[in-house]
Design a protein around this motif. Structure first.
Motif, mmCIF file in Angstrom:
data_model
loop_
_atom_site.group_PDB
_atom_site.id
_atom_site.type_symbol
_atom_site.label_atom_id
_atom_site.label_comp_id
_atom_site.label_asym_id
_atom_site.label_seq_id
_atom_site.Cartn_x
_atom_site.Cartn_y
_atom_site.Cartn_z
ATOM 1 N N THR A 147 17.462 71.225 -11.949
ATOM 2 C CA THR A 147 17.510 69.957 -11.238
ATOM 3 C C THR A 147 16.633 68.921 -11.932
ATOM 4 O O THR A 147 15.854 69.235 -12.831
ATOM 5 N N CYS A 155 22.408 80.225 -8.360
ATOM 6 C CA CYS A 155 23.454 79.911 -7.387
ATOM 7 C C CYS A 155 24.609 80.908 -7.504
ATOM 8 O O CYS A 155 25.028 81.248 -8.604
ATOM 9 N N ASN A 160 21.983 80.221 -2.505
ATOM 10 C CA ASN A 160 22.222 78.767 -2.582
ATOM 11 C C ASN A 160 23.717 78.469 -2.539
ATOM 12 O O ASN A 160 24.278 77.780 -3.402
ATOM 13 N N GLU A 162 25.873 76.660 -0.689
ATOM 14 C CA GLU A 162 26.459 75.316 -0.653
ATOM 15 C C GLU A 162 26.312 74.618 -2.003
ATOM 16 O O GLU A 162 27.248 73.944 -2.463
ATOM 17 N N ILE A 163 25.165 74.786 -2.635
ATOM 18 C CA ILE A 163 24.975 74.189 -3.959
ATOM 19 C C ILE A 163 25.919 74.835 -4.960
ATOM 20 O O ILE A 163 26.494 74.158 -5.820
ATOM 21 N N ALA A 167 28.403 72.961 -7.304
ATOM 22 C CA ALA A 167 28.094 73.004 -8.742
ATOM 23 C C ALA A 167 29.229 73.575 -9.571
ATOM 24 O O ALA A 167 29.299 73.342 -10.777
ATOM 25 N N HIS A 170 30.890 70.215 -10.750
ATOM 26 C CA HIS A 170 29.695 69.393 -10.550
ATOM 27 C C HIS A 170 29.830 67.945 -10.992
ATOM 28 O O HIS A 170 29.067 67.089 -10.556
ATOM 29 N N LEU A 174 24.684 67.049 -10.356
ATOM 30 C CA LEU A 174 23.691 67.854 -9.643
ATOM 31 C C LEU A 174 22.524 68.303 -10.497
ATOM 32 O O LEU A 174 21.547 68.826 -9.970
#
Length: 245
Positions: A147, A155, A160, A162-163, A167, A170, A174
């Motif tokens: 990030t 992920c 994680n 939802e990310i 992603a 993406h 992100l």
């Protein structure tokens, strides 16, 4: 200390879009990417990441910092039991396909072009053929994301979540994708059949074409009714491999 190149001019593969980033970077490690992000924060610059540059849009264009991931292109792990491969984000699918073949593995679906980077091909929603197959991001089972704050997120469908779902497609929004784990299948061969048709015929019988071939596609020649229909289907006929020098 990572150094950026000034005066670089970027153009996408189709030469439909281009830009002149203030600094162009080709990092070789996660530490170097973090340095680039630190420098961007200090100078209040935005960072765009580019792969093979095959997107027909201007999504990678920027006047600020551009990061090209081509030097982070290693295969990190092959899990033959799960039929999964973890790769660095900058690896080209053309190189990945060759390496997977050594393990008797393959990606279940590919786009029309192989000179595309792993992170770019999922980030732009690349698709190919066959109504039973999802777009290429659906082949991703895990990824790591750096990030803007310098945090690395693991992920997957269980971490994680939802990310991870965001992603996988993406659009460069992100963070910087560092690694991707693809779900593979046993290596297979396709037999291609091509024949001419018309645009109206294909559109009128689209459902029939989709049922008749697993990897169906057609090419329309603009300003005409001419269409080339392409069927590709699994075959047991194996083309001999070329002899190694």
């Amino acid at each position: 200390m990572v150094h950026g190149q000034g005066g670089f001019k970027f153009q996408n593969w189709a030469r439909t879009y281009g830009s002149s980033p203030e600094l162009f970077f080709q990092p070789t490690s996660v530490e170097e990417i973090k340095e680039i992000l630190d420098l961007a924060r200090q100078r209040s610059k935005r960072v765009k990441v580019v792969g093979g540059g095959h997107s027909p849009s201007d999504i990678a264009c920027t006047d600020d910092f551009m990061v090209q991931m081509g030097k982070m292109n290693k295969i990190l792990k092959v899990d033959e039991e799960k039929k999964q491969v973890m790769v660095e984000a900058g690896i080209l699918l053309s190189d990945l396909n060759v390496e997977l073949s050594k393990y008797g593995l393959a990606l279940p679906n590919l786009g029309a072009v192989s000179e595309v980077a792993a992170a770019g091909v999922i980030g732009t929603g690349t698709h190919n053929t066959g109504i039973k197959h999802g777009i290429l991001p659906t082949q991703v089972v895990a990824l790591t994301l750096l990030t803007a704050s310098g945090e690395i997120l693991e992920c997957s469908e269980s971490i994680n979540v939802e990310i991870f779902q965001a992603a996988r497609l993406h659009l460069g929004c992100l963070g910087v994708v560092l690694t991707i784990t693809f779900q593979c299948v046993p290596e297979f061969y396709l037999l291609e059949t091509t024949f001419p048709s018309t645009l109206q015929e294909v559109l009128d019988n689209l459902d029939s074409h989709l049922r008749r071939s697993e990897y169906f596609r057609f090419l329309w020649f603009p300003h005409s009714e001419n269409v080339s229909v392409i069927y590709q289907d699994h075959t047991n006929k194996v083309r001999p491999r070329p002899l190694q020098p």
